[in-house]
Design a protein around this motif. Sequence first.
Motif, PDB file in Angstrom:
ATOM      1  N   LYS A  58      33.054 -61.350 -28.039  1.00  0.00           N
ATOM      2  CA  LYS A  58      34.099 -62.331 -28.354  1.00  0.00           C
ATOM      3  C   LYS A  58      33.879 -63.011 -29.703  1.00  0.00           C
ATOM      4  N   ASP A  59      32.635 -63.350 -29.995  1.00  0.00           N
ATOM      5  CA  ASP A  59      32.346 -64.079 -31.235  1.00  0.00           C
ATOM      6  C   ASP A  59      31.641 -63.215 -32.266  1.00  0.00           C
ATOM      7  N   PHE A  60      31.799 -61.903 -32.164  1.00  0.00           N
ATOM      8  CA  PHE A  60      31.078 -61.014 -33.075  1.00  0.00           C
ATOM      9  C   PHE A  60      31.432 -61.283 -34.527  1.00  0.00           C
ATOM     10  N   ASP A  61      32.716 -61.372 -34.846  1.00  0.00           N
ATOM     11  CA  ASP A  61      33.129 -61.545 -36.242  1.00  0.00           C
ATOM     12  C   ASP A  61      32.575 -62.829 -36.848  1.00  0.00           C
ATOM     13  N   LYS A  62      32.416 -63.864 -36.024  1.00  0.00           N
ATOM     14  CA  LYS A  62      31.889 -65.142 -36.524  1.00  0.00           C
ATOM     15  C   LYS A  62      30.407 -65.031 -36.873  1.00  0.00           C
ATOM     16  N   SER A  63      29.726 -64.045 -36.309  1.00  0.00           N
ATOM     17  CA  SER A  63      28.282 -63.919 -36.545  1.00  0.00           C
ATOM     18  C   SER A  63      27.960 -63.197 -37.849  1.00  0.00           C
ATOM     19  N   ILE A  64      28.964 -62.622 -38.499  1.00  0.00           N
ATOM     20  CA  ILE A  64      28.732 -61.818 -39.701  1.00  0.00           C
ATOM     21  C   ILE A  64      28.570 -62.711 -40.933  1.00  0.00           C
ATOM     22  N   ASP A 168      27.904 -62.711 -20.843  1.00  0.00           N
ATOM     23  CA  ASP A 168      29.096 -63.494 -21.198  1.00  0.00           C
ATOM     24  C   ASP A 168      30.252 -62.604 -21.656  1.00  0.00           C
ATOM     25  N   ASN A 169      29.923 -61.433 -22.161  1.00  0.00           N
ATOM     26  CA  ASN A 169      30.957 -60.540 -22.687  1.00  0.00           C
ATOM     27  C   ASN A 169      31.248 -59.347 -21.786  1.00  0.00           C
ATOM     28  N   PRO A 171      29.827 -58.406 -18.222  1.00  0.00           N
ATOM     29  CA  PRO A 171      28.971 -58.528 -17.029  1.00  0.00           C
ATOM     30  C   PRO A 171      28.789 -57.204 -16.291  1.00  0.00           C
ATOM     31  N   GLU A 172      29.703 -56.262 -16.517  1.00  0.00           N
ATOM     32  CA  GLU A 172      29.594 -54.957 -15.859  1.00  0.00           C
ATOM     33  C   GLU A 172      28.394 -54.151 -16.354  1.00  0.00           C
ATOM     34  N   LEU A 173      27.821 -54.540 -17.484  1.00  0.00           N
ATOM     35  CA  LEU A 173      26.645 -53.834 -17.999  1.00  0.00           C
ATOM     36  C   LEU A 173      25.353 -54.324 -17.338  1.00  0.00           C
ATOM     37  N   LEU A 174      25.469 -55.340 -16.496  1.00  0.00           N
ATOM     38  CA  LEU A 174      24.300 -55.912 -15.828  1.00  0.00           C
ATOM     39  C   LEU A 174      24.412 -55.753 -14.314  1.00  0.00           C
ATOM     40  N   HIS A 175      23.271 -55.735 -13.679  1.00  0.00           N
ATOM     41  CA  HIS A 175      23.237 -55.801 -12.216  1.00  0.00           C
ATOM     42  C   HIS A 175      22.862 -57.219 -11.813  1.00  0.00           C
ATOM     43  N   LYS A 176      23.696 -57.838 -10.988  1.00  0.00           N
ATOM     44  CA  LYS A 176      23.455 -59.223 -10.550  1.00  0.00           C
ATOM     45  C   LYS A 176      22.839 -59.200  -9.154  1.00  0.00           C
ATOM     46  N   PHE A 177      21.727 -59.916  -9.007  1.00  0.00           N
ATOM     47  CA  PHE A 177      21.030 -59.977  -7.721  1.00  0.00           C
ATOM     48  C   PHE A 177      21.529 -61.196  -6.936  1.00  0.00           C
ATOM     49  N   ASP A 178      22.454 -60.966  -6.022  1.00  0.00           N
ATOM     50  CA  ASP A 178      23.024 -62.077  -5.256  1.00  0.00           C
ATOM     51  C   ASP A 178      22.050 -62.631  -4.222  1.00  0.00           C
ATOM     52  N   ASP A 209      25.321 -68.504 -15.215  1.00  0.00           N
ATOM     53  CA  ASP A 209      26.684 -68.023 -14.991  1.00  0.00           C
ATOM     54  C   ASP A 209      27.603 -68.762 -15.961  1.00  0.00           C
ATOM     55  N   SER A 210      28.347 -68.005 -16.758  1.00  0.00           N
ATOM     56  CA  SER A 210      29.182 -68.611 -17.796  1.00  0.00           C
ATOM     57  C   SER A 210      30.345 -69.425 -17.221  1.00  0.00           C
ATOM     58  N   LYS A 211      30.641 -69.252 -15.935  1.00  0.00           N
ATOM     59  CA  LYS A 211      31.772 -69.980 -15.328  1.00  0.00           C
ATOM     60  C   LYS A 211      31.344 -71.325 -14.750  1.00  0.00           C
ATOM     61  N   ASN A 212      30.224 -71.342 -14.026  1.00  0.00           N
ATOM     62  CA  ASN A 212      29.826 -72.589 -13.360  1.00  0.00           C
ATOM     63  C   ASN A 212      28.483 -73.149 -13.833  1.00  0.00           C
ATOM     64  N   GLY A 213      27.812 -72.439 -14.734  1.00  0.00           N
ATOM     65  CA  GLY A 213      26.552 -72.918 -15.273  1.00  0.00           C
ATOM     66  C   GLY A 213      25.354 -72.765 -14.360  1.00  0.00           C
ATOM     67  N   GLU A 214      25.531 -72.153 -13.191  1.00  0.00           N
ATOM     68  CA  GLU A 214      24.430 -71.983 -12.249  1.00  0.00           C
ATOM     69  C   GLU A 214      23.497 -70.857 -12.699  1.00  0.00           C
ATOM     70  N   LYS A 215      22.229 -70.988 -12.327  1.00  0.00           N
ATOM     71  CA  LYS A 215      21.248 -69.957 -12.660  1.00  0.00           C
ATOM     72  C   LYS A 215      21.500 -68.715 -11.807  1.00  0.00           C
ATOM     73  N   ILE A 216      21.521 -67.564 -12.453  1.00  0.00           N
ATOM     74  CA  ILE A 216      21.659 -66.294 -11.755  1.00  0.00           C
ATOM     75  C   ILE A 216      20.568 -65.347 -12.241  1.00  0.00           C
ATOM     76  N   PHE A 217      20.363 -64.272 -11.470  1.00  0.00           N
ATOM     77  CA  PHE A 217      19.304 -63.313 -11.794  1.00  0.00           C
ATOM     78  C   PHE A 217      19.912 -61.930 -11.976  1.00  0.00           C
ATOM     79  N   VAL A 218      19.596 -61.309 -13.110  1.00  0.00           N
ATOM     80  CA  VAL A 218      20.236 -60.046 -13.475  1.00  0.00           C
ATOM     81  C   VAL A 218      19.198 -59.077 -14.049  1.00  0.00           C
TER      82      VAL A 218
END
Length: 308
Positions: A58-64, A168-169, A171-178, A209-218
């Motif tokens: 999402k913010d790639f262009d801003k990082s250049i 954040d960009n 999430p399908e590239l990660l495995h989330k341990f619920d 978690d980018s939506k609620n700020g809770e700690k998650i494990f991936v």
Amino acid sequence: MAYVRINLIGDFEDKLVNKGRSIGLELQNLDPSLASIRVLTYLRKTGNSLPKKIIKSKDFDKSIPVELADNVHSLINKIENGVDLTPYLSKNSIILNNDEKFDYLFNDWGILHLHLGKEFEAKNPKFIKRTGPLLFIIPYFDKVYLLSVFNHRDNVWSKKILVQKVYDNWPELLHKFDDIIGLPTEISDDDRQLLRKAGINSAIIDIKDSKNGEKIFVSMNGLGYSTIGDPIVDIQYYNKIVKKLKKLQEIIKNRIYLSPLIYETYKEQSVVYLILNFDLKKRRWQVRDLITENIFWEDYSNLLAILN
């Protein structure tokens, strides 16, 4: 009846290692299987000469950095068109026989950094001039995810900020341990760097978690490294090819001994030499008679396309 001399796995390893040597990779003192795995890892970095779909964060262009904008866009165009990325890699990337030169960021998380110079170095024209800002990407067979541009001095190599950005960009590239709510020991970024050098996996990473700020494990999907540091994905790919070639070798030998037509063709020969052959432009590989060039097997799968 002729004796069938066939060693498809040896042929595959020879072709892969010879390809590595032809492009300047340092493979001395490695056994054929380990050398093959490390060439596969290297080819995955360079892009395999295959066009790629480009996916930006999402913010790639801003990082250049403004002063490197032309360089970045030029490099992205090369990635998209399947240009060999060797000049933009770390100089250590071609040293495959020294475990201390491992790129653990790539071997562990599949994240590759590229330099952003435009001119080639005078003393080492294989590589472009080194830059402080680096392009961080996640390369796949047919697509490349553009993560961000970070400065070398940011020292992000083992920092979970990279995994956070992936989540954040994409999430399908990660495995989330619920089912994980905490780890017995918190692993810092510095700890992770030390564990990598010791060959110890720390696959589970805590982020927010980018939506609620809770700690998650991936963890990064299908990635991680072996105890000697090689990427598990490349070890599995090598094993998949070896398994296929081993099965194929038995099928071909049985076909020669059991087929009346083939028997008649070769009954006067004392030895039949069969070799593995690649026709990469047509995306096929074959098993052929070394003398007559008769084709015993032909496959149009992409299993060996990485050798292109």
